[in-house]
Write an enzyme that holds these catalytic residues in place. Structure first.
Site, PDB file in Angstrom:
ATOM      1  N   HIS A 148       0.822  -1.218   0.000  1.00  0.00           N
ATOM      2  CA  HIS A 148       0.000   0.000   0.000  1.00  0.00           C
ATOM      3  C   HIS A 148       0.858   1.272   0.000  1.00  0.00           C
ATOM      4  O   HIS A 148       0.354   2.358  -0.281  1.00  0.00           O
ATOM      5  CB  HIS A 148      -1.007   0.004   1.162  1.00  0.00           C
ATOM      6  N   SER A 190       4.533   2.881   7.838  1.00  0.00           N
ATOM      7  CA  SER A 190       4.276   1.680   7.051  1.00  0.00           C
ATOM      8  C   SER A 190       5.494   1.297   6.227  1.00  0.00           C
ATOM      9  O   SER A 190       6.080   2.130   5.544  1.00  0.00           O
ATOM     10  CB  SER A 190       3.090   1.905   6.110  1.00  0.00           C
ATOM     11  N   ASP A 213       0.214  -7.583   1.394  1.00  0.00           N
ATOM     12  CA  ASP A 213       0.615  -6.188   1.583  1.00  0.00           C
ATOM     13  C   ASP A 213       2.139  -6.029   1.677  1.00  0.00           C
ATOM     14  O   ASP A 213       2.656  -5.325   2.544  1.00  0.00           O
ATOM     15  CB  ASP A 213      -0.046  -5.568   2.810  1.00  0.00           C
TER      16      ASP A 213
END
Length: 355
Positions: A94, A208, A125
């Site tokens: 992402h 992230s 992911d």
């Protein structure tokens, strides 16, 4: 960007009141430091154990932080971890989104470096990008064995939260073995990921793809999700999730060797499904929309229109719960699927395939 849903508890104030009350009732006052003969106050020495722990923190940060980079896509910013000396960097899918090229800032680069996408795997992911030119002194991280991670272990989260590069937060491993589903509405891939590491270390947008590190200096996870309360519309403090390092190594190794993921290790039924509701508009199961030819569901006799209500011991009321139940199983495993067909409850034995 990061999204998982849970409810936060806010009980800080009552605890503070009780502590104050205890001090007052007991008649205790804060102790003074012993006075010196010259009238000054002596400062208490830091306990040796605290000095040792602080030194370990600082050593881990010195050793690992140079392996954590900042990644700038066209509209998103995240973090990544240097995987090897050839310039491969692992991050979240992402973070890269649909982009093919990126600007990467390393610990040793004054100017951003250009990197290109190797492969993105939204189902877990994870993604791998590669620097077009490898700078001198690029330092790969050491990835540990997430199977050995224990609850209560001290960890550090490293990345670029809110664009603040080379930031470090501290916490503990709060739980292991969590199965968590990402939302799509806030930038997630919609992935359902098993065996995630839950941590109290702060994870914010920009973290992230960074590193969750133990005190031996090994990366034990890739911070990916911060829990959020849909009622509050904000992050739930102290609840974050990281993709376990063992999965990161498996997926990243396949991408580097083959340019894609060739063995997902993810169980599948071989269907597409949608959530259905009952007469009270409550989720009631996962309705089979399509049977993929030659898949486990078709071989077991499931049909479009069947409503799956249970997989093994796991109740299923939504497609997310079905995905989470599958994530806890392995390809080739035999299990029972309970379903409703024309209002009648039935069940079949299914040998799970691979996604």
């Amino acid at each position: 960007m990061d999204a998982s849903r849970t409810r936060a508890l806010r009980r800080g104030a009552p605890v503070a009141v009780l502590v104050c009350a205890t001090v007052l009732v007991s008649g205790c006052a804060l102790p003074r430091s012993p006075a010196r003969q010259d009238g000054s106050t002596a400062q208490a020495a830091q306990p040796p154990a605290a000095e040792d722990l602080q030194a370990r923190y600082q050593k881990v940060i010195r050793d690992v932080l140079p392996s954590v980079v900042q990644i700038q896509a066209r509209s998103d910013l995240g973090s990544g971890v240097v995987y090897d000396g050839q310039g491969h960097i692992v991050t979240n899918a992402h973070v890269v989104g649909s982009e093919k090229t990126f600007q990467v800032t390393t610990a040793n680069s004054e100017e951003p470096l250009r990197a290109s996408l190797v492969y993105s795997y939204p189902d877990q992911d994870l993604a791998v990008i590669k620097l077009d030119q490898v700078p001198a002194g690029l330092k790969p991280a050491v990835f540990g064995d997430s199977e050995k991670v224990a609850v209560g272990q001290i960890v550090l989260a490293m990345g670029s939260p809110l664009g603040l590069s080379s930031s470090v937060t501290q916490g503990i491993v709060s739980a292991t073995g969590r199965t968590v589903s990402e939302g799509r509405s806030e930038g997630g891939t919609g992935a359902t990921i098993a065996n995630m590491v839950q941590t109290s270390a702060a994870i914010n947008p920009g973290n992230s793809g960074g590193a969750l590190v133990d005190l031996s200096g090994q990366v034990i996870g890739i911070p990916t999700l911060a829990a959020a309360d849909p009622g509050l519309g904000s992050a739930a403090a102290g609840i974050g999730f990281a993709i376990p390092s063992s999965l990161v190594k498996t997926v990243t190794g396949q991408i580097i060797r083959s340019g894609k993921v060739v063995d997902s290790g993810r169980a599948a039924l071989g269907i597409t499904a949608r959530t259905v509701v009952d007469e009270r508009y409550q989720p009631a199961g996962a309705a089979v929309v399509q049977i993929l030819g030659g898949g486990p569901a078709g071989e077991a006799g499931l049909r479009p229109g069947d409503v799956i209500t249970k997989l093994g011991r796991d109740q299923v009321t939504t497609t997310t719960e079905l995905s989470e139940a599958l994530a806890r199983n392995k390809p080739g495993q035999r299990t029972t699927v309970a379903f409703e067909r024309d209002g009648r409850a039935q069940s079949v034995e299914v040998t799970l395939g691979e996604q």
